[in-house]
Design a protein around this motif. Sequence first.
Motif, PDB file in Angstrom:
ATOM      1  N   ALA A  27       0.874  -1.174  -0.074  1.00 41.95           N
ATOM      2  CA  ALA A  27      -0.093   0.193  -0.055  1.00 41.95           C
ATOM      3  C   ALA A  27       0.847   1.393   0.090  1.00 41.95           C
ATOM      4  O   ALA A  27       2.043   1.486   0.649  1.00 41.95           O
ATOM      5  CB  ALA A  27      -0.820  -0.018   0.986  1.00 41.95           C
ATOM      6  N   LEU A  28       0.345   2.428  -0.758  1.00 45.60           N
ATOM      7  CA  LEU A  28       1.002   3.589  -0.649  1.00 45.60           C
ATOM      8  C   LEU A  28       0.187   4.408   0.237  1.00 45.60           C
ATOM      9  O   LEU A  28      -1.024   4.632   0.136  1.00 45.60           O
ATOM     10  CB  LEU A  28       1.054   4.201  -2.028  1.00 45.60           C
ATOM     11  CG  LEU A  28       1.896   5.666  -2.060  1.00 45.60           C
ATOM     12  CD1 LEU A  28       3.506   5.079  -2.251  1.00 45.60           C
ATOM     13  CD2 LEU A  28       1.390   6.396  -3.408  1.00 45.60           C
ATOM     14  N   VAL A  29       0.553   5.080   1.406  1.00 42.23           N
ATOM     15  CA  VAL A  29       0.092   5.982   2.281  1.00 42.23           C
ATOM     16  C   VAL A  29       0.431   7.286   2.168  1.00 42.23           C
ATOM     17  O   VAL A  29       1.429   7.744   2.219  1.00 42.23           O
ATOM     18  CB  VAL A  29       0.192   5.347   3.681  1.00 42.23           C
ATOM     19  CG1 VAL A  29      -0.420   6.283   4.869  1.00 42.23           C
ATOM     20  CG2 VAL A  29      -0.059   3.834   4.061  1.00 42.23           C
ATOM     21  N   VAL A  30      -0.733   8.209   2.101  1.00 40.21           N
ATOM     22  CA  VAL A  30      -0.327   9.344   1.783  1.00 40.21           C
ATOM     23  C   VAL A  30      -1.243  10.194   2.699  1.00 40.21           C
ATOM     24  O   VAL A  30      -2.481  10.247   3.191  1.00 40.21           O
ATOM     25  CB  VAL A  30      -1.158   9.796   0.324  1.00 40.21           C
ATOM     26  CG1 VAL A  30      -0.880  11.087  -0.163  1.00 40.21           C
ATOM     27  CG2 VAL A  30      -0.592   8.885  -0.834  1.00 40.21           C
ATOM     28  N   ASP A  31      -0.414  11.371   3.182  1.00 38.58           N
ATOM     29  CA  ASP A  31      -1.008  12.321   4.012  1.00 38.58           C
ATOM     30  C   ASP A  31      -0.492  13.869   3.736  1.00 38.58           C
ATOM     31  O   ASP A  31       0.444  13.944   3.350  1.00 38.58           O
ATOM     32  CB  ASP A  31      -0.889  12.155   5.401  1.00 38.58           C
ATOM     33  CG  ASP A  31      -1.776  12.881   6.409  1.00 38.58           C
ATOM     34  OD1 ASP A  31      -2.968  12.872   6.188  1.00 38.58           O
ATOM     35  OD2 ASP A  31      -1.294  13.502   7.316  1.00 38.58           O
ATOM     36  N   LEU A 361       8.501   6.368  -5.990  1.00 40.23           N
ATOM     37  CA  LEU A 361       7.426   6.450  -4.724  1.00 40.23           C
ATOM     38  C   LEU A 361       8.166   5.988  -3.623  1.00 40.23           C
ATOM     39  O   LEU A 361       8.170   4.829  -3.130  1.00 40.23           O
ATOM     40  CB  LEU A 361       6.268   5.219  -5.012  1.00 40.23           C
ATOM     41  CG  LEU A 361       5.237   5.666  -6.448  1.00 40.23           C
ATOM     42  CD1 LEU A 361       4.313   4.729  -6.661  1.00 40.23           C
ATOM     43  CD2 LEU A 361       4.874   6.992  -6.491  1.00 40.23           C
ATOM     44  N   VAL A 362       8.519   6.796  -3.063  1.00 39.60           N
ATOM     45  CA  VAL A 362       9.521   6.778  -1.682  1.00 39.60           C
ATOM     46  C   VAL A 362       9.069   7.629  -0.487  1.00 39.60           C
ATOM     47  O   VAL A 362       8.308   8.753  -0.990  1.00 39.60           O
ATOM     48  CB  VAL A 362      10.989   6.794  -1.909  1.00 39.60           C
ATOM     49  CG1 VAL A 362      11.429   5.895  -2.859  1.00 39.60           C
ATOM     50  CG2 VAL A 362      11.338   8.092  -2.208  1.00 39.60           C
ATOM     51  N   VAL A 363       8.981   7.428   0.519  1.00 34.02           N
ATOM     52  CA  VAL A 363       8.493   8.061   1.695  1.00 34.02           C
ATOM     53  C   VAL A 363       9.355   9.439   1.492  1.00 34.02           C
ATOM     54  O   VAL A 363      10.316   9.623   1.426  1.00 34.02           O
ATOM     55  CB  VAL A 363       8.786   7.275   3.199  1.00 34.02           C
ATOM     56  CG1 VAL A 363       8.640   8.312   4.203  1.00 34.02           C
ATOM     57  CG2 VAL A 363       8.157   6.027   3.136  1.00 34.02           C
ATOM     58  N   SER A 366       6.465  13.664  -2.746  1.00 32.92           N
ATOM     59  CA  SER A 366       5.099  14.001  -3.289  1.00 32.92           C
ATOM     60  C   SER A 366       4.239  12.787  -3.606  1.00 32.92           C
ATOM     61  O   SER A 366       4.940  12.037  -4.692  1.00 32.92           O
ATOM     62  CB  SER A 366       4.886  15.176  -4.158  1.00 32.92           C
ATOM     63  OG  SER A 366       3.522  15.358  -4.505  1.00 32.92           O
ATOM     64  N   ALA A 367       2.943  12.718  -3.602  1.00 28.46           N
ATOM     65  CA  ALA A 367       2.333  11.721  -4.153  1.00 28.46           C
ATOM     66  C   ALA A 367       1.878  11.842  -5.616  1.00 28.46           C
ATOM     67  O   ALA A 367       0.625  12.057  -5.706  1.00 28.46           O
ATOM     68  CB  ALA A 367       1.240  11.271  -3.199  1.00 28.46           C
ATOM     69  N   ASP A 368       2.866  11.882  -6.475  1.00 30.61           N
ATOM     70  CA  ASP A 368       2.508  11.821  -7.894  1.00 30.61           C
ATOM     71  C   ASP A 368       2.560  10.500  -8.483  1.00 30.61           C
ATOM     72  O   ASP A 368       3.512  10.029  -8.496  1.00 30.61           O
ATOM     73  CB  ASP A 368       3.450  12.748  -8.583  1.00 30.61           C
ATOM     74  CG  ASP A 368       3.222  14.453  -8.235  1.00 30.61           C
ATOM     75  OD1 ASP A 368       2.709  14.648  -7.152  1.00 30.61           O
ATOM     76  OD2 ASP A 368       3.743  15.427  -8.832  1.00 30.61           O
ATOM     77  N   VAL A 403      -1.734  14.024  -8.374  1.00 34.05           N
ATOM     78  CA  VAL A 403      -0.463  14.863  -8.143  1.00 34.05           C
ATOM     79  C   VAL A 403      -0.665  15.476  -6.935  1.00 34.05           C
ATOM     80  O   VAL A 403      -1.809  15.960  -6.511  1.00 34.05           O
ATOM     81  CB  VAL A 403      -0.810  16.036  -9.194  1.00 34.05           C
ATOM     82  CG1 VAL A 403       0.301  17.069  -8.952  1.00 34.05           C
ATOM     83  CG2 VAL A 403      -0.395  15.459 -10.661  1.00 34.05           C
ATOM     84  N   ALA A 404       0.410  15.162  -5.905  1.00 35.84           N
ATOM     85  CA  ALA A 404       0.592  15.676  -4.542  1.00 35.84           C
ATOM     86  C   ALA A 404      -0.811  15.170  -3.977  1.00 35.84           C
ATOM     87  O   ALA A 404      -1.447  15.728  -3.077  1.00 35.84           O
ATOM     88  CB  ALA A 404       0.260  17.238  -4.431  1.00 35.84           C
TER      89      ALA A 404
END
Length: 439
Positions: A27-31, A361-363, A366-368, A403-404
């Motif tokens: 999973a990719l977790v985004v905040d 996709l690394v911690v 930005s969640a692009d 994007v972000a």
Amino acid sequence: MQTVDLLLAPRWLVPIEPSGVVLDDHALVVDAGRIVAVLPRAEAQMRYAPRQTVELPTHALMPGLVNLHTHAAMSLLRGIADDLPLMEWLQNHIWPAEGAHLSLPFCEDGVRLAFAEMIRSGTTCVNDMYMFPEATVNVAREAGLRATVGLVVFDFPTPWGAGPDEYIHKGLELHDQLRGEPLIRTIFAPHAPYTVSDAPLRKIREYANELGIGIHMHVHETAHEVETGAGGKRPWTRLRELELLGPDFIAVHMTQLTDDEIAEAAQYGVHIAHCPESNLKLASGFCPVGKLQRAGVNVGIGTDGASSNNDLDMLGELRTAALLAKAVASDAGALSAPAALHAATLAGARALNLDSEIGSLVVGKSADCIAVDLSAAATQPIYNVLSQLVYAASRDQISDVFVAGKPLLRDGALTTLDVDAAIARAGEWRNKIRPGATA
């Protein structure tokens, strides 16, 4: 449990860093628009309480594609003059059409059409070069797309400026206006060695050093450009003597290179924007991607404009880049699937000095990111996810674009742009521009 904004749950996660890795059921977790964790889904569900979860059970999640070179507004000139060599195409068709119709509304409508196509094709960051760059800024804000906007310079007048001094002045004003913009940056964009003389190029280098922004320029696009270089010099030599070359310089096309020039590109840290489909269509030549990468040169991928490609499909472009590199190098291992994905993501980000922000996709980044549905017949059976993404998947399989952390495409539908309105405006421009039309 920690509350977060978003959890993306794909079947496969392709982080790009490390190279060649595919993570199963992660999973990719985004905040707050940023990646806070990449971890097995079961662990993510124990540790995080997302406000929204997006299930992607047959998808590969990967970084958004970085279009390292394009002329977005030229989507309105798609198909106007096909099957012609570069200089005839430019001088007899494109420049006259621009002279008659170029304006801020033309550019805004063209950019809107282009960005609708780009988002649906998985592009999350674009490096644009065109007149009326404020149009690109306006539509990028509207779309939520990440953009590096070219501050264009020519020696000659266009509807956007009278000459190099005015172009540079307007570009500096725009740069100042964009300070603090989270998704939009600027880059100097002198068009080409054959359209910009020494004095403006020296000024551009001075301002680039002072402001800490890069330079983006067509270089060695055709044999004719090289053979007719100013003062009898190869354009690359002239640019080196003017001290333009450096780690902030993006050279577009680069189809005509000697081994010494390849070594110098590595020495100076120059980045290459490789546009294979445009080069093929205009019969401009072949960028020696294999040689450049073996020399340690960073090579990203761009579509060029829709008037010379004729699409803005980065997934298709990276496939063409991979296939062409093998033929040019006579090496089936040249620009492998992992290398092609890297070129279309992290390499482009690095060229734009955005690799600490996007491209993998690394911690902390930005969640692009984009989701590609691999359940279609064309991408079955799946033995190697990376190979399927490069050699088999199409842009029609891209279901979601962020994007972000903000969705620009959900389940195949644009969320920020009205594509029907963009198409309607394109039709109105076609009626004005097509041969025989009257003002």
